[in-house]
Structure formats: C-alpha cells, structure tokens
Design a protein around this motif. Structure first.
Motif, short mmCIF file in Angstrom:
data_model
loop_
_atom_site.label_atom_id
_atom_site.label_comp_id
_atom_site.label_asym_id
_atom_site.label_seq_id
_atom_site.Cartn_x
_atom_site.Cartn_y
_atom_site.Cartn_z
N ILE A 68 6.76 2.60 5.82
CA ILE A 68 7.76 3.53 5.28
C ILE A 68 7.80 4.81 6.11
O ILE A 68 8.86 5.35 6.41
N SER A 69 6.62 5.29 6.52
CA SER A 69 6.55 6.49 7.34
C SER A 69 7.26 6.27 8.68
O SER A 69 7.91 7.17 9.20
N ALA A 70 7.16 5.05 9.22
CA ALA A 70 7.80 4.73 10.50
C ALA A 70 9.31 4.56 10.34
O ALA A 70 10.09 5.09 11.14
N ILE A 71 9.73 3.83 9.30
CA ILE A 71 11.16 3.61 9.07
C ILE A 71 11.87 4.93 8.78
O ILE A 71 13.00 5.17 9.21
N SER A 72 11.19 5.82 8.05
CA SER A 72 11.78 7.13 7.73
C SER A 72 11.51 8.16 8.81
O SER A 72 11.86 9.32 8.66
N VAL A 73 10.89 7.72 9.92
CA VAL A 73 10.48 8.58 11.04
C VAL A 73 9.85 9.89 10.54
O VAL A 73 10.26 10.98 10.92
N THR A 74 8.85 9.73 9.68
CA THR A 74 8.15 10.89 9.11
C THR A 74 6.91 11.22 9.92
O THR A 74 6.77 12.34 10.43
N GLY A 75 5.98 10.28 10.02
CA GLY A 75 4.77 10.54 10.79
C GLY A 75 3.53 10.78 9.97
O GLY A 75 2.43 10.83 10.51
N LEU A 76 3.69 10.94 8.65
CA LEU A 76 2.50 11.03 7.81
C LEU A 76 1.77 9.69 7.87
O LEU A 76 2.40 8.63 7.80
N SER A 77 0.45 9.73 8.01
CA SER A 77 -0.28 8.49 8.17
C SER A 77 -1.62 8.55 7.47
O SER A 77 -2.26 9.61 7.43
N VAL A 78 -2.02 7.43 6.91
CA VAL A 78 -3.32 7.33 6.24
C VAL A 78 -4.36 6.70 7.16
O VAL A 78 -5.52 6.55 6.79
N VAL A 79 -3.93 6.32 8.37
CA VAL A 79 -4.85 5.75 9.37
C VAL A 79 -4.57 6.40 10.72
O VAL A 79 -3.51 7.00 10.93
N SER A 80 -5.49 6.28 11.63
CA SER A 80 -5.30 6.77 12.99
C SER A 80 -4.52 5.72 13.78
O SER A 80 -4.97 4.59 13.93
N THR A 81 -3.34 6.11 14.28
CA THR A 81 -2.51 5.17 15.03
C THR A 81 -3.23 4.64 16.25
O THR A 81 -3.21 3.45 16.54
N ALA A 82 -3.89 5.54 16.97
CA ALA A 82 -4.58 5.15 18.21
C ALA A 82 -5.74 4.21 17.95
O ALA A 82 -6.01 3.31 18.75
N ASP A 83 -6.45 4.40 16.83
CA ASP A 83 -7.64 3.60 16.53
C ASP A 83 -7.32 2.31 15.77
O ASP A 83 -8.18 1.44 15.64
N THR A 84 -6.11 2.21 15.23
CA THR A 84 -5.76 1.06 14.38
C THR A 84 -4.98 -0.02 15.12
O THR A 84 -5.24 -1.21 14.94
N PHE A 85 -4.03 0.38 15.96
CA PHE A 85 -3.11 -0.59 16.56
C PHE A 85 -3.45 -0.94 18.00
O PHE A 85 -3.91 -0.10 18.77
N THR A 86 -3.20 -2.19 18.33
CA THR A 86 -3.32 -2.68 19.71
C THR A 86 -2.07 -2.23 20.49
O THR A 86 -1.11 -1.75 19.88
#
Length: 453
Positions: free
Chosen positions: A53-71
C-alpha cells in the motif's frame, strides 16, 4: 464483461477504488515472491500488505528496511510498483491501451478523469501522453545525473552499482515515493549539496502537478514561435502556493531549529537542511536528518505541510495546495467584506469554493480521528507530536517519520494503511465512493437563514 459495460453497473469512483485494491493485492504478491525477499528475512502478511500500500500510494512509510529486505529482483519490482503508483494506475493502463492501438472509450476516460483528479474529460488522452513523456524524460535525466554523481564522488566502486542506485533514487524522487535502498534514507548525503539539489528538483517536478508542467511546456512552445500565452488561474494559484509553502516551511524550520538541532552547524548547512526538509515535506519523504531530534513546534509545522500535500493531478496526496489556497482566500475575502473569492483578476467558481471547504474539513476530521484512535491504541507509548507527524505523513502520502512506524501495533498500522489509501485516491474520490445513490432529489425545501458563529 468489458470494462466499458461494467462501468454502467459500477460508478467510476467505485471502479477506481477496486482497481487500486486489485493493484495492492498484485503488488503484495510481487513483493512476497521468493525471488523478491532475501534469504532468512521474516516478512509477514501485514508487513507485506503495508509495504504494498505504501508503494502503490507512493508514500514511503515502511515497517521494514527496504535495503535489508529485498533482493535486486524485489527492488526492481518495487520500482515498477512506484512507477505505476506515481503516474496513476489508469494512466499507466491507458498508455498500454494506446500503444496497442485500442480506442479509449467513455468508461476509460471517466476512470482517468478521477484518477488524475480532473474535472472534465477534454483532452485526457493528450494529457496521458504528456504525463508519460514527462515521467520518462525527468527520470532518465535524473538517472544519468545521480549515476554519474554516485560514481564520480566515489560512493560506489563500479559504474553498474552507481547506475543501480541512481536509477532507483531517480524513480523514488520523481514519484515522491520516499523509498530508498541506501539503508538510511539520505542521511549519508547530508553534506552532498549537489545530490540534494538534484533530488529537490525531481521532487518538485513530480509534486507540482502535471497540468502545470503541460502549461509550462505550452508556454515554451509559444515563446519559441513568438506567440502570446496566458497561464490559467489554476497554474498561477498552484505555483504561487507551492513555492510559498516551501519558503515558509524552510524559514520556520531555520528559525525554530537555529539554536536547536542546527545549533553547531554552519550557516550554509542550516539553510540547505531547512530548504531540503521543507521540499521533502511537500510529498517526498526522503530525509537528510533524523526528525526525531526536532523540537515539537517544528514537527507540528512539518505535519501541517504534509497535511496540505502536493498539487492536484500530481504524484502526491494531502488536501492539495489549491484547496488550501482557496480556503485561505475565501476566509481573507470574507474578512474584507467581499462576497466573491477573487485572485489574479479572476473570480473563483462558488462550487469550487464549497468543494475546497468540504475537502479541507473532511481531511481535518479524518486526520484528527486517526490521531485520537492511534494515540489510544498505542497507550501513549509515543508522544502526541510523533503520532500527529506519522498520521499527517500517511494522509499526505509523504513518508517522513520520527521512527515509530515499525513500533506501531497491528491495529495502528491498519489505520495508517487506510490513511495512505485515502491519500492516494483523494478525498473527493473517497467521499464520492461513499455515495451509492446518484439519483438527484426531485424537489427543494424552503430556504431559511441560520445564526452562524
């Protein structure tokens, strides 16, 4: 059943909501694929849905670290989702339809109109071409600029690494998404003014509104042909309000934090940090500072800026700059004893004035309600200023945070997701979505005056 036929049974607003719900589900699936998540990372359903939802709404609030979570694959998927969320789901889909040579019917045009927050369907296909063209152009320039800067300044050892990080940052900046793969937002670029300057330019281009960009392009074309061109009242109000808010936000932050957070910083550093923070509070969510260290008055001012948000028909959320401007002008003109709202030698339509007050008051009610509920759910574990900041950031689809997002309870996270969703589709679409009976009332009651105030 074709979409054009389905629209006859479902209103365009309800259809738009369903499209964004479907897009959120699809985004959740893409981000939860085994190839998207790094081995050993625990990524539960609520965290996946929140990120989607944060990505679709282009918000950026996150409960995880993007760099540490995604390949890298997950980062590419996230970038694609940000792109679709930024320009609008119907804009992206319509572009595909145009490339396939298909005719854009009335049903599609209605959906585009609501998705782009426009009042009519005139020239919508032309607008779509401009929106996509501007997005590709600005992001390509940003990609080249950031890739070169990251490599030349030695942030990364290889050109490929610099291109990888530069591409994602260009997309995140232009779409005002607020996501980063650096690991600490832009804290590592606090002293790199060239990097901040490029980021601010992309943020402004994304949040100032596509109609303003289109009119600016038309003006340049007219000037090239030595023809006269008159900007619309919408563009004049939008641009004036947009940059005034940036200047006011920077001035307030500079003043409030001069002997606070900026106490030991040189003057040029104070000025740059204040300006960047004010620009990113328009809708971007990328931070060069830790906002948890700011004074409460500064956080409240930034919350107000995020509540106002970006311009209409842009990548941003909030009540929008024109709404704030018209409400302010209406109050000012009423105080001066004028019956009409006048600005730049023009009179603003009365229905637009009423609509602005409806959006403003509804936005205030939603935000205040969310603040009260979240503060109660969190059992006062976080300060009221932090809760206000978080709620305003979600509603304005900004993405700035004092660091409490991941610490919120599941119920509070659901409310934040709801706020981000409303911020993306817009308050008018949210209100229209609550309307299930579109038949006009065939009569009018007698009018009677009320005592007000």
């Amino acid at each position: 059943m074709k979409l054009t036929k389905l629209v006859h049974h479902i209103s365009p607003v309800h259809m738009l909501v369903l499209i964004y719900v479907a897009a959120t589900v699809l985004a959740s699936i893409l981000l939860s694929l085994p190839w998207s998540i790094k081995p050993g990372v625990d990524f539960d359903l609520l965290e996946i849905l929140f990120t989607a939802i944060s990505a679709i709404s282009v918000t950026g609030l996150s409960v995880v670290s993007t760099a540490d979570t995604f390949t890298p694959f997950g980062i590419v998927m996230l970038a694609i989702i940000l792109q679709f969320g930024g320009i609008g789901m119907m804009t992206a889909w319509t572009l595909v339809w145009i490339l396939l040579g298909r005719k854009i019917g009335l049903g599609y045009r209605q959906l585009i109109m609501f998705d782009q927050n426009r009042t009519d369907m005139i020239g919508l296909v032309r607008v779509i071409r401009y929106v996509f063209g501007f997005s590709i152009l600005f992001e390509l320039i940003g990609f080249i600029y950031f890739s070169g800067l990251l490599y030349v300044r030695g942030y990364y050892d290889t050109v490929l690494q610099s291109m990888y990080y530069g591409a994602f940052h260009a997309i995140s900046s232009y779409t005002n998404a607020g996501f980063d793969i650096f690991g600490d937002s832009l804290l590592g670029y606090y002293h790199d003014y060239l990097f901040q300057l490029g980021t601010m330019v992309l943020i402004i281009l994304g949040s100032i509104g596509f109609p303003v960009l289109i009119e600016t392009w038309s003006y340049l074309q007219a000037k090239k042909l030595k023809q006269r061109y008159r900007f619309s009242l919408f563009t004049k109000i939008t641009v004036t309000t947009f940059f005034l808010l940036i200047m006011i936000g920077a001035a307030v932050m500079f003043t409030f934090e001069y002997n606070g957070f900026f106490k030991d910083a040189p003057l040029h550093e104070k000025l740059m940090a204040s300006l960047f923070s004010s620009v990113t509070a328009r809708n971007a969510g990328l931070a060069t500072l830790d906002f948890a260290n700011f004074y409460i008055p500064t956080l409240l001012i930034l919350s107000a800026l995020m509540f106002i948000g970006a311009s209409p028909s842009s990548v941003g959320g909030g009540i929008r700059t024109t709404t704030f401007a018209i409400v302010f002008l209406a109050i000012r003109n009423y105080a001066l004893g004028r019956t009409d709202v006048q600005v730049f030698g023009r009179r603003i339509n009365e229905r637009d004035v009423i609509k602005s007050f409806v959006v403003f008051t509804t936005g205030v009610a939603i935000v205040i309600g969310a603040i009260i509920v979240i503060d109660a759910l969190e059992m006062h574990r976080h300060s009221l200023a932090e809760v206000i900041f978080e709620v305003s950031s979600a509603f304005g689809t900004t993405g700035l945070s004092t660091g409490i997002t991941a610490e919120l309870t599941s119920a509070s996270k659901i409310i934040i997701m709801w706020l981000m969703f409303i911020g993306r589709i817009g308050i008018l679409s949210f209100l229209l979505g609550m309307r299930f009976n579109n038949e006009p009332i065939p009569y009018r009651y007698p009018e009677e005056k009320m005592i007000i105030g």
